[in-house]
Design an enzyme around this catalytic site. Sequence first.
Site, mmCIF file in Angstrom:
data_model
loop_
_atom_site.group_PDB
_atom_site.id
_atom_site.type_symbol
_atom_site.label_atom_id
_atom_site.label_comp_id
_atom_site.label_asym_id
_atom_site.label_seq_id
_atom_site.Cartn_x
_atom_site.Cartn_y
_atom_site.Cartn_z
ATOM 1 N N GLU A 53 -75.858 -21.108 7.114
ATOM 2 C CA GLU A 53 -76.961 -21.075 8.076
ATOM 3 C C GLU A 53 -77.282 -19.627 8.431
ATOM 4 O O GLU A 53 -76.510 -18.985 9.149
ATOM 5 C CB GLU A 53 -76.568 -21.778 9.379
ATOM 6 C CG GLU A 53 -76.395 -23.256 9.284
ATOM 7 C CD GLU A 53 -76.490 -23.884 10.669
ATOM 8 O OE1 GLU A 53 -77.260 -24.836 10.796
ATOM 9 O OE2 GLU A 53 -75.822 -23.419 11.603
ATOM 10 N N HIS B 5 -69.429 -22.928 14.027
ATOM 11 C CA HIS B 5 -70.895 -22.896 14.074
ATOM 12 C C HIS B 5 -71.340 -21.519 14.557
ATOM 13 O O HIS B 5 -70.645 -20.837 15.308
ATOM 14 C CB HIS B 5 -71.424 -23.991 15.010
ATOM 15 C CG HIS B 5 -72.908 -24.138 14.939
ATOM 16 N ND1 HIS B 5 -73.769 -23.336 15.659
ATOM 17 C CD2 HIS B 5 -73.688 -24.974 14.203
ATOM 18 C CE1 HIS B 5 -75.010 -23.683 15.367
ATOM 19 N NE2 HIS B 5 -74.993 -24.671 14.488
HETATM 20 O O1 LIG Z 1 -76.486 -26.991 13.773
HETATM 21 C C1 LIG Z 1 -77.650 -26.862 13.445
HETATM 22 C C2 LIG Z 1 -78.205 -25.597 13.063
HETATM 23 O O2 LIG Z 1 -77.825 -24.546 13.886
HETATM 24 C C3 LIG Z 1 -79.679 -25.623 12.771
HETATM 25 O O3 LIG Z 1 -80.420 -25.721 13.959
HETATM 26 P P1 LIG Z 1 -82.009 -25.970 13.819
HETATM 27 O O4 LIG Z 1 -82.165 -27.206 12.987
HETATM 28 O O5 LIG Z 1 -82.476 -26.160 15.238
HETATM 29 O O6 LIG Z 1 -82.577 -24.768 13.174
#
Ligand SMILES: O=C[C@H](O)COP(=O)(O)O
Length: 214
Positions: free
Chosen positions: A133, A85
């Site tokens: 992401e 992550h």
């Molecule tokens: O693991 C989740 C991601 O980092 C997205 O986070 P978020 O939905 O707070 O932008």
Amino acid sequence: MFVLVNLKTYPCDPVAVADAVRDVDESTDARLAVAPQAADLARVAETGVETWAQHVDPIEHGSNTGHTLAESVADAGAVGTLINHSERRLKLADIDGSVRAAERAGLETVVCANNPEQIGAAAALGPDAVAVEPPELIGTGTPVSQADPDIVEDAVEAADNVDSEVSVLCGAGISTGDDVVAAGDLGAEGVLLASGVAKADDPQAALEDLVDPL
Ligand SMILES: O=C[C@H](O)COP(=O)(O)O
């Protein structure tokens, strides 16, 4: 669509959110799961919700103080794990090792990456799925599926070029059903999200909105 809710270390009640995810999962054709902190895995899994770890280390049983062993995560009730992550970055060799450790323990794997180039590299390691992401959009509430649709489409293409069996999720700023639909329209088979649920005043209502159009 797969909706994977990462609780990070947000100050929410992981069991209450897990109960909400389980209940909403039972009301939709979408697949919902929750990824609590390692210390909360067992009590979250006891709710009956599909439970994922946020990380496993590239280790086996042995002298590895402070690490997270894939077998222990599985014993606690997790069926899958995030790896690499954006907030838990690993070296390439360690991503590979963590994927192998997860496979050894029977865990499903989602390897995260920042951009389509990294997605191609991640897909080459043979996880079940990858998740693109853009770090700058994480936690902003600005959805990647609308703010940077090209990155999602390019990630889908990059993964497909390497291994068409590897699913692609997208994440960052996803908080509404429209965001999830937009992700699917771009070719993603799921979304990875956190703050939209974990920081919501009413996580169950937030989840219901997420799956409403699915
Ligand atoms: O693991 C989740 C991601 O980092 C997205 O986070 P978020 O939905 O707070 O932008």
